[in-house]
Motif scaffolding. Structure first.
Motif, PDB file in Angstrom:
ATOM      1  N   VAL A  31       0.851  -1.189   0.000  1.00  0.00           N
ATOM      2  CA  VAL A  31       0.000   0.000   0.000  1.00  0.00           C
ATOM      3  C   VAL A  31       0.887   1.240   0.000  1.00  0.00           C
ATOM      4  CG1 VAL A  31      -0.192   0.129   2.511  1.00  0.00           C
ATOM      5  CG2 VAL A  31      -2.037   1.063   1.099  1.00  0.00           C
ATOM      6  N   GLY A  32       0.405   2.322  -0.574  1.00  0.00           N
ATOM      7  CA  GLY A  32       1.192   3.552  -0.641  1.00  0.00           C
ATOM      8  C   GLY A  32       2.248   3.478  -1.728  1.00  0.00           C
ATOM      9  N   ASP A  33       3.371   4.173  -1.531  1.00  0.00           N
ATOM     10  CA  ASP A  33       4.406   4.246  -2.553  1.00  0.00           C
ATOM     11  C   ASP A  33       4.978   2.888  -2.909  1.00  0.00           C
ATOM     12  OD1 ASP A  33       4.179   6.953  -2.872  1.00  0.00           O
ATOM     13  OD2 ASP A  33       5.981   7.474  -1.728  1.00  0.00           O
ATOM     14  N   SER A  34       4.960   1.938  -2.007  1.00  0.00           N
ATOM     15  CA  SER A  34       5.488   0.615  -2.321  1.00  0.00           C
ATOM     16  C   SER A  34       4.658  -0.077  -3.393  1.00  0.00           C
ATOM     17  CB  SER A  34       5.557  -0.256  -1.060  1.00  0.00           C
ATOM     18  OG  SER A  34       4.269  -0.411  -0.504  1.00  0.00           O
ATOM     19  N   ALA A  35       3.373   0.324  -3.533  1.00  0.00           N
ATOM     20  CA  ALA A  35       2.472  -0.293  -4.502  1.00  0.00           C
ATOM     21  C   ALA A  35       2.225   0.586  -5.707  1.00  0.00           C
ATOM     22  CB  ALA A  35       1.131  -0.634  -3.836  1.00  0.00           C
ATOM     23  N   PHE A  36       2.077   1.916  -5.484  1.00  0.00           N
ATOM     24  CA  PHE A  36       1.631   2.774  -6.585  1.00  0.00           C
ATOM     25  C   PHE A  36       2.213   4.180  -6.484  1.00  0.00           C
ATOM     26  CE2 PHE A  36      -1.824   2.123  -3.444  1.00  0.00           C
ATOM     27  CZ  PHE A  36      -1.853   3.364  -2.830  1.00  0.00           C
ATOM     28  N   ALA A  37       3.510   4.308  -6.264  1.00  0.00           N
ATOM     29  CA  ALA A  37       4.137   5.631  -6.288  1.00  0.00           C
ATOM     30  C   ALA A  37       3.819   6.312  -7.603  1.00  0.00           C
ATOM     31  CB  ALA A  37       5.651   5.498  -6.114  1.00  0.00           C
ATOM     32  N   MET A  38       3.600   7.627  -7.542  1.00  0.00           N
ATOM     33  CA  MET A  38       3.173   8.344  -8.748  1.00  0.00           C
ATOM     34  C   MET A  38       3.830   9.712  -8.826  1.00  0.00           C
ATOM     35  SD  MET A  38      -0.789   9.243  -7.626  1.00  0.00           S
ATOM     36  CE  MET A  38      -1.121   7.555  -7.083  1.00  0.00           C
ATOM     37  N   ALA A  39       3.760  10.319 -10.005  1.00  0.00           N
ATOM     38  CA  ALA A  39       4.275  11.677 -10.198  1.00  0.00           C
ATOM     39  C   ALA A  39       3.555  12.631  -9.260  1.00  0.00           C
ATOM     40  CB  ALA A  39       4.081  12.115 -11.642  1.00  0.00           C
ATOM     41  N   SER A  40       4.251  13.663  -8.828  1.00  0.00           N
ATOM     42  CA  SER A  40       3.715  14.562  -7.806  1.00  0.00           C
ATOM     43  C   SER A  40       2.937  15.741  -8.380  1.00  0.00           C
ATOM     44  CB  SER A  40       4.864  15.096  -6.936  1.00  0.00           C
ATOM     45  OG  SER A  40       5.802  15.798  -7.736  1.00  0.00           O
ATOM     46  N   ASN A  41       2.692  15.756  -9.681  1.00  0.00           N
ATOM     47  CA  ASN A  41       2.094  16.942 -10.318  1.00  0.00           C
ATOM     48  C   ASN A  41       0.718  17.305  -9.781  1.00  0.00           C
ATOM     49  OD1 ASN A  41       4.122  15.739 -12.179  1.00  0.00           O
ATOM     50  ND2 ASN A  41       3.686  17.601 -13.316  1.00  0.00           N
ATOM     51  N   LEU A  42      -0.079  16.327  -9.404  1.00  0.00           N
ATOM     52  CA  LEU A  42      -1.435  16.598  -8.925  1.00  0.00           C
ATOM     53  C   LEU A  42      -1.568  16.406  -7.417  1.00  0.00           C
ATOM     54  CD1 LEU A  42      -3.474  14.945 -11.819  1.00  0.00           C
ATOM     55  CD2 LEU A  42      -3.138  17.384 -11.384  1.00  0.00           C
ATOM     56  N   GLY A  43      -0.471  16.110  -6.740  1.00  0.00           N
ATOM     57  CA  GLY A  43      -0.505  15.986  -5.285  1.00  0.00           C
ATOM     58  C   GLY A  43      -1.380  14.852  -4.781  1.00  0.00           C
ATOM     59  N   GLN A  44      -1.417  13.741  -5.531  1.00  0.00           N
ATOM     60  CA  GLN A  44      -2.334  12.666  -5.183  1.00  0.00           C
ATOM     61  C   GLN A  44      -1.674  11.465  -4.502  1.00  0.00           C
ATOM     62  OE1 GLN A  44      -5.817  12.801  -5.545  1.00  0.00           O
ATOM     63  NE2 GLN A  44      -5.153  14.926  -5.800  1.00  0.00           N
ATOM     64  N   GLY A  45      -0.359  11.452  -4.372  1.00  0.00           N
ATOM     65  CA  GLY A  45       0.316  10.277  -3.813  1.00  0.00           C
ATOM     66  C   GLY A  45      -0.106   9.955  -2.401  1.00  0.00           C
ATOM     67  N   ALA A  46       0.046  10.912  -1.486  1.00  0.00           N
ATOM     68  CA  ALA A  46      -0.292  10.674  -0.081  1.00  0.00           C
ATOM     69  C   ALA A  46      -1.794  10.498   0.101  1.00  0.00           C
ATOM     70  CB  ALA A  46       0.213  11.836   0.779  1.00  0.00           C
ATOM     71  N   LEU A  47      -2.594  11.256  -0.666  1.00  0.00           N
ATOM     72  CA  LEU A  47      -4.039  11.145  -0.515  1.00  0.00           C
ATOM     73  C   LEU A  47      -4.535   9.792  -1.005  1.00  0.00           C
ATOM     74  CD1 LEU A  47      -5.143  14.724  -1.641  1.00  0.00           C
ATOM     75  CD2 LEU A  47      -4.414  13.918   0.606  1.00  0.00           C
ATOM     76  N   SER A  48      -3.941   9.280  -2.095  1.00  0.00           N
ATOM     77  CA  SER A  48      -4.294   7.948  -2.569  1.00  0.00           C
ATOM     78  C   SER A  48      -3.912   6.892  -1.543  1.00  0.00           C
ATOM     79  CB  SER A  48      -3.596   7.658  -3.904  1.00  0.00           C
ATOM     80  OG  SER A  48      -4.017   8.553  -4.911  1.00  0.00           O
ATOM     81  N   ALA A  49      -2.753   7.083  -0.907  1.00  0.00           N
ATOM     82  CA  ALA A  49      -2.309   6.139   0.117  1.00  0.00           C
ATOM     83  C   ALA A  49      -3.256   6.123   1.304  1.00  0.00           C
ATOM     84  CB  ALA A  49      -0.890   6.486   0.565  1.00  0.00           C
ATOM     85  N   LEU A  50      -3.718   7.295   1.728  1.00  0.00           N
ATOM     86  CA  LEU A  50      -4.652   7.370   2.856  1.00  0.00           C
ATOM     87  C   LEU A  50      -5.955   6.646   2.541  1.00  0.00           C
ATOM     88  CD1 LEU A  50      -4.215  11.075   4.004  1.00  0.00           C
ATOM     89  CD2 LEU A  50      -3.828   9.050   5.425  1.00  0.00           C
ATOM     90  N   ARG A  51      -6.514   6.911   1.375  1.00  0.00           N
ATOM     91  CA  ARG A  51      -7.768   6.270   0.996  1.00  0.00           C
ATOM     92  C   ARG A  51      -7.596   4.759   0.903  1.00  0.00           C
ATOM     93  NH1 ARG A  51     -12.866   6.644   1.516  1.00  0.00           N
ATOM     94  NH2 ARG A  51     -12.812   8.843   0.896  1.00  0.00           N
ATOM     95  N   ALA A  52      -6.524   4.313   0.232  1.00  0.00           N
ATOM     96  CA  ALA A  52      -6.295   2.882   0.075  1.00  0.00           C
ATOM     97  C   ALA A  52      -6.087   2.202   1.421  1.00  0.00           C
ATOM     98  CB  ALA A  52      -5.088   2.649  -0.832  1.00  0.00           C
ATOM     99  N   ALA A  53      -5.376   2.853   2.340  1.00  0.00           N
ATOM    100  CA  ALA A  53      -5.112   2.269   3.655  1.00  0.00           C
ATOM    101  C   ALA A  53      -6.390   2.101   4.463  1.00  0.00           C
ATOM    102  CB  ALA A  53      -4.111   3.139   4.417  1.00  0.00           C
ATOM    103  N   LEU A  54      -7.244   3.113   4.431  1.00  0.00           N
ATOM    104  CA  LEU A  54      -8.499   3.022   5.165  1.00  0.00           C
ATOM    105  C   LEU A  54      -9.392   1.928   4.592  1.00  0.00           C
ATOM    106  CD1 LEU A  54     -10.460   4.131   7.303  1.00  0.00           C
ATOM    107  CD2 LEU A  54     -11.284   5.746   5.583  1.00  0.00           C
ATOM    108  N   GLU A  55      -9.531   1.888   3.264  1.00  0.00           N
ATOM    109  CA  GLU A  55     -10.371   0.881   2.628  1.00  0.00           C
ATOM    110  C   GLU A  55      -9.817  -0.524   2.865  1.00  0.00           C
ATOM    111  OE1 GLU A  55     -13.184   1.483   1.230  1.00  0.00           O
ATOM    112  OE2 GLU A  55     -13.173   3.633   0.865  1.00  0.00           O
ATOM    113  N   LEU A  56      -8.495  -0.658   2.846  1.00  0.00           N
ATOM    114  CA  LEU A  56      -7.873  -1.957   3.127  1.00  0.00           C
ATOM    115  C   LEU A  56      -8.241  -2.446   4.518  1.00  0.00           C
ATOM    116  CD1 LEU A  56      -5.763  -4.253   2.737  1.00  0.00           C
ATOM    117  CD2 LEU A  56      -4.029  -2.633   3.549  1.00  0.00           C
ATOM    118  N   SER A  57      -8.091  -1.574   5.488  1.00  0.00           N
ATOM    119  CA  SER A  57      -8.368  -1.952   6.877  1.00  0.00           C
ATOM    120  C   SER A  57      -9.819  -2.361   7.055  1.00  0.00           C
ATOM    121  CB  SER A  57      -8.021  -0.785   7.805  1.00  0.00           C
ATOM    122  OG  SER A  57      -6.684  -0.384   7.621  1.00  0.00           O
ATOM    123  N   GLU A  58     -10.728  -1.646   6.428  1.00  0.00           N
ATOM    124  CA  GLU A  58     -12.143  -1.968   6.579  1.00  0.00           C
ATOM    125  C   GLU A  58     -12.491  -3.275   5.884  1.00  0.00           C
ATOM    126  OE1 GLU A  58     -14.231   1.494   5.231  1.00  0.00           O
ATOM    127  OE2 GLU A  58     -13.909   2.565   7.138  1.00  0.00           O
TER     128      GLU A  58
END
Length: 366
Positions: free
Chosen positions: A271-298
């Motif tokens: 999860v996070g950069d280990s799975a889907f690191a991305m270009a920083s142009n849209l500022g979505q890396g950390a936000l994608s990681a947060l969403r994926a982490a929460l959904e994973l846990s649930e």
């Protein structure tokens, strides 16, 4: 019987998983190789999706305690013209990355997570995580690889058949925080694009602003150590104040994308950069990681079949993550690979993208 999750990496994704699973009654143990808990970077922009996730994790109030609410963002081209500009109509905050990280550390510990520093992870062996300088196999019901771009967990899963592709973006970035001298960036979030170089400012709460510089990695005039400040000043006279106060020795970081054929194998998941690191142009890396982490846990919290739960989770969240990664890649390509003689067409393309409702809704807080 209490189930055990072992998490490699005490970054944003790992701590979000630890918080969410700890709240659901799991025993969570987080392993961080660094000697102390800290977050790399300067500022981060939180849009509605990130705000919602942090609120559900109980970390929002502390995260935005010293944040600034964004009112207007814009990007200017070589001619000093706004090619993208929006008044933000939904909640959007710029905050210190350290504030976000500290809030997640506190929520994870409040949820009962154990966090061990100076504890490297070597990989996965069966249903166990290999932990320590002399690796010891510690069994777990769930293993989470949140150990970043250079993930040891991902490397061990790759030897078991997980396909991994690292995409070199040929981009380097440097970030820093400085005191605000003027009032012009209290709520504005500006960005300037010149050739393949970019400078941006994030307003932070209190008296700080975050600044980022970006250029092609092979741009020998721009990616220098020490910083060729006069070169950047000549390119970005509008940003003189923040460039003059850039550190002499910037911490340049080279950016890559990580693309995996799948994100899990057995009871281990990335999860996070280990799975889907991305270009920083849209500022979505950390936000994608947060969403994926929460959904994973649930998804896994009450499941008796962890591998099946991981498959369901990826099927559900991957379209969103792939969308964010794909558009981040496109924006990076427009900024860094566009032929110089066609820059007017690039500006026209940015203006066209600025009018796409779906992109504004997802990325721009509009």
């Amino acid at each position: 019987m209490t189930r055990i999750a072992r998490v490699a990496g005490a970054g944003i994704a790992g701590l979000a998983v630890a918080t969410a699973l700890g709240r659901r009654g799991w025993r969570v143990v987080v392993y961080e190789r660094a000697p102390q808990l800290r977050e790399i970077g300067a500022g981060i922009t939180l849009g509605p999706d990130g705000i919602e996730v942090l609120e559900r994790l109980g970390a929002l109030t502390e995260t935005i305690a010293d944040a600034a609410k964004v009112g207007y963002w814009y990007m200017q081209d070589e001619q000093g013209r706004n090619v993208q500009a929006q008044h933000v109509t939904r909640e959007m905050y710029c905050c210190h990355r350290r504030s976000l990280h500290r809030a997640l550390v506190n929520t994870a510990r409040a949820a009962g997570a154990e966090i061990h520093t100076r504890t490297p992870v070597a990989g996965v062996l069966g249903d166990a995580l290999l932990v320590g300088d002399v690796p010891v196999a510690v069994p777990a019901d769930l293993i989470v690889g949140a150990d970043g771009v250079g993930s040891r967990v991902r490397r061990s899963l790759a030897t078991a058949g997980l396909g991994v592709r690292l995409v070199d973006l040929n981009v380097s970035g440097a970030r820093y925080v400085i005191p605000r001298r003027a009032t012009e960036w209290l709520t504005d979030q500006p960005e300037w694009l010149r050739d393949s170089r970019r400078v941006g400012v994030l307003p932070l709460g209190g008296d700080d602003i975050a600044v980022w510089l970006s250029c092609r990695r092979d741009d020998s005039e721009s990616r220098t150590d020490p910083l060729e400040r006069e070169h950047w000043l000549a390119t970005f006279p509008e940003a003189r104040d923040v460039i003059e106060r850039a550190p002499d020795r910037p911490d340049w970081r080279d950016l890559v994308e990580i693309r995996c054929s799948r994100w899990s194998a057995g009871n281990a998941v990335l999860v996070g950069d280990s799975a889907f690191a991305m270009a920083s142009n849209l500022g979505q890396g950390a936000l994608s990681a947060l969403r994926a982490a929460l959904e994973l846990s649930e998804e896994v919290a009450d499941s008796l079949d962890i591998p099946s739960a991981l498959t369901r989770w990826e099927r559900r969240v991957r379209p969103l993550i792939d969308y964010n990664q794909s558009w981040s890649h496109r924006y990076n390509a427009i900024a860094t690979r566009w032929p110089g003689r066609l820059y007017p067409l690039r500006s026209a393309l940015y203006r066209r993208l600025d009018r796409i409702e779906e992109l504004n809704h997802r990325f721009a807080g509009v």
